[in-house]
Write an enzyme that holds these catalytic residues in place. Sequence first.
Site, PDB file in Angstrom:
ATOM      1  N   ILE A  53      17.580 111.513 105.643  1.00 38.75           N
ATOM      2  CA  ILE A  53      18.028 110.556 106.654  1.00 38.75           C
ATOM      3  C   ILE A  53      18.545 111.279 107.887  1.00 38.75           C
ATOM      4  O   ILE A  53      18.251 110.897 109.022  1.00 38.75           O
ATOM      5  CB  ILE A  53      19.113 109.625 106.083  1.00 38.75           C
ATOM      6  CG1 ILE A  53      18.591 108.859 104.862  1.00 38.75           C
ATOM      7  CG2 ILE A  53      19.592 108.638 107.151  1.00 38.75           C
ATOM      8  CD1 ILE A  53      19.661 108.033 104.151  1.00 38.75           C
ATOM      9  N   GLY A 100      19.179 120.147 102.144  1.00 35.87           N
ATOM     10  CA  GLY A 100      18.497 120.034 103.421  1.00 35.87           C
ATOM     11  C   GLY A 100      17.555 121.193 103.667  1.00 35.87           C
ATOM     12  O   GLY A 100      17.661 122.254 103.045  1.00 35.87           O
ATOM     13  N   ALA A 138      26.564 114.111 105.393  1.00 37.30           N
ATOM     14  CA  ALA A 138      26.652 115.109 104.320  1.00 37.30           C
ATOM     15  C   ALA A 138      27.372 114.496 103.124  1.00 37.30           C
ATOM     16  O   ALA A 138      28.460 113.935 103.266  1.00 37.30           O
ATOM     17  CB  ALA A 138      27.390 116.348 104.812  1.00 37.30           C
ATOM     18  N   ALA A 139      26.779 114.618 101.933  1.00 38.66           N
ATOM     19  CA  ALA A 139      27.341 113.949 100.761  1.00 38.66           C
ATOM     20  C   ALA A 139      26.702 114.466  99.484  1.00 38.66           C
ATOM     21  O   ALA A 139      25.627 115.067  99.512  1.00 38.66           O
ATOM     22  CB  ALA A 139      27.130 112.434 100.861  1.00 38.66           C
ATOM     23  N   TYR A 177      30.324 107.892  92.227  1.00 34.18           N
ATOM     24  CA  TYR A 177      29.727 108.012  93.560  1.00 34.18           C
ATOM     25  C   TYR A 177      30.143 106.850  94.465  1.00 34.18           C
ATOM     26  O   TYR A 177      30.635 107.052  95.579  1.00 34.18           O
ATOM     27  CB  TYR A 177      28.209 108.073  93.439  1.00 34.18           C
ATOM     28  CG  TYR A 177      27.478 107.899  94.752  1.00 34.18           C
ATOM     29  CD1 TYR A 177      27.508 108.896  95.717  1.00 34.18           C
ATOM     30  CD2 TYR A 177      26.760 106.729  95.024  1.00 34.18           C
ATOM     31  CE1 TYR A 177      26.854 108.731  96.926  1.00 34.18           C
ATOM     32  CE2 TYR A 177      26.105 106.566  96.224  1.00 34.18           C
ATOM     33  CZ  TYR A 177      26.147 107.562  97.173  1.00 34.18           C
ATOM     34  OH  TYR A 177      25.508 107.399  98.371  1.00 34.18           O
ATOM     35  N   VAL A 196      12.593 106.157  94.681  1.00 38.20           N
ATOM     36  CA  VAL A 196      11.577 105.605  93.798  1.00 38.20           C
ATOM     37  C   VAL A 196      10.234 105.434  94.500  1.00 38.20           C
ATOM     38  O   VAL A 196       9.181 105.644  93.896  1.00 38.20           O
ATOM     39  CB  VAL A 196      12.061 104.271  93.172  1.00 38.20           C
ATOM     40  CG1 VAL A 196      12.225 103.194  94.230  1.00 38.20           C
ATOM     41  CG2 VAL A 196      11.119 103.809  92.078  1.00 38.20           C
ATOM     42  N   PHE A 204      11.621 102.083  84.397  1.00 34.70           N
ATOM     43  CA  PHE A 204      12.660 101.985  83.378  1.00 34.70           C
ATOM     44  C   PHE A 204      13.113 100.535  83.275  1.00 34.70           C
ATOM     45  O   PHE A 204      13.534  99.932  84.256  1.00 34.70           O
ATOM     46  CB  PHE A 204      13.833 102.900  83.718  1.00 34.70           C
ATOM     47  CG  PHE A 204      13.472 104.361  83.689  1.00 34.70           C
ATOM     48  CD1 PHE A 204      13.523 105.071  82.505  1.00 34.70           C
ATOM     49  CD2 PHE A 204      13.054 105.009  84.847  1.00 34.70           C
ATOM     50  CE1 PHE A 204      13.175 106.417  82.468  1.00 34.70           C
ATOM     51  CE2 PHE A 204      12.705 106.350  84.822  1.00 34.70           C
ATOM     52  CZ  PHE A 204      12.764 107.051  83.624  1.00 34.70           C
ATOM     53  N   ARG A 250      15.903  95.806  94.352  1.00 35.15           N
ATOM     54  CA  ARG A 250      16.633  96.595  95.329  1.00 35.15           C
ATOM     55  C   ARG A 250      16.226  96.130  96.728  1.00 35.15           C
ATOM     56  O   ARG A 250      15.202  95.482  96.924  1.00 35.15           O
ATOM     57  CB  ARG A 250      16.328  98.099  95.170  1.00 35.15           C
ATOM     58  CG  ARG A 250      16.791  98.706  93.850  1.00 35.15           C
ATOM     59  CD  ARG A 250      18.297  98.743  93.729  1.00 35.15           C
ATOM     60  NE  ARG A 250      18.726  99.378  92.489  1.00 35.15           N
ATOM     61  CZ  ARG A 250      18.964  98.725  91.355  1.00 35.15           C
ATOM     62  NH1 ARG A 250      18.775  97.407  91.294  1.00 35.15           N
ATOM     63  NH2 ARG A 250      19.387  99.373  90.281  1.00 35.15           N
ATOM     64  N   ARG A 270      17.767 102.298  81.829  1.00 34.63           N
ATOM     65  CA  ARG A 270      18.837 103.288  81.906  1.00 34.63           C
ATOM     66  C   ARG A 270      20.186 102.596  81.886  1.00 34.63           C
ATOM     67  O   ARG A 270      20.399 101.611  82.604  1.00 34.63           O
ATOM     68  CB  ARG A 270      18.676 104.136  83.173  1.00 34.63           C
ATOM     69  CG  ARG A 270      17.454 105.038  83.115  1.00 34.63           C
ATOM     70  CD  ARG A 270      17.293 105.877  84.358  1.00 34.63           C
ATOM     71  NE  ARG A 270      16.860 105.076  85.506  1.00 34.63           N
ATOM     72  CZ  ARG A 270      16.316 105.607  86.603  1.00 34.63           C
ATOM     73  NH1 ARG A 270      16.145 106.907  86.690  1.00 34.63           N
ATOM     74  NH2 ARG A 270      15.947 104.829  87.597  1.00 34.63           N
TER      75      ARG A 270
END
Length: 311
Positions: free
Chosen positions: A12, A36, A74-75, A141, A184, A201, A208, A265
């Site tokens: 991104i 990155g 950044a993560a 998260y 995905v 799964f 989404r 999952r």
Amino acid sequence: MRVLVTGGAGFIGSHLADAFLGRGDEVDVLDDLSHGRPGRLAPEAALHRASVTDATALAEIVEKVRPELVCHLAAQIDVRQSVADPAADAQANIVGTINVLEAARAAGARVLFASTGGAIYGRDAVIPSDEEQRPEPEAPYGTAKFCAEQYIGLFNRLYGTRHAVLRLANVYGPRQDPAGEAGVIAIFCGAVLRGERPTVFGDGRQTRDYVHVADVAAAFVAAAGSPRAGVWNVGTGVETDLLTLTGLIGRAAGTVADPVFAPARPGELVRSALDASRAARELGWRPSVPLAEGVKSVYEWARAGSPDRTA
């Protein structure tokens, strides 16, 4: 303006750097290159290799660059990794954000923070979820991202800053690494290209909200042009299930993408979509890339060899 993009050599972030360069801004990128890649960056973007968890190095770079705007992307983004090591996730996503806020405060810069929409609202959220929905994240998260948002609000109250939060739906597009739930589309396109059946799964009915990276970059540019602090969802408001997604990928490839089914999952959300009407009202932003068109762009990029940049 002068813009610093943390995580700017990522999927991104590199598109965001391109968007600001495209309108004539000066762009610097800070990235530790753990995920990155420098090849994603245009030659005009200056790369500084450092981690947001290193407060001293970060402060020195921000002092040198003197940005007017910091886009903080950044993560640590792997939900499963956050469950396995929540302390490391918090170090990157909470402490790293605090470091960015402190460095930006010293430089007098505004911060736009990339948060999560899919992981922050939780399994019982009204669909599509708006910004008034109470966050009930299901993993460290999402919890860390929400905590980072609270620090942004705190800095706004303490120091009168106008930092803002963009809660992103499931972002997809060229340059995306085929790893994790958010990847995905890239994963499925890669499987079809190799002549394999994509793995679904569960029953494939889970949904989404897929938003193209070009639309996400446009949302950041729109937020940069607004003087207000705020929290904005960035999504399409449309639920798409995995069976529909495999059908779109099959059509892009000119074949039938017949999936293989595997056990669901644990902890996976059944439904997710974001109401982005506030962003439309307050920023004038609306998504513009139809999913079928966006999926085709990813398939064509993968077929071209998944280049860091395209001509």
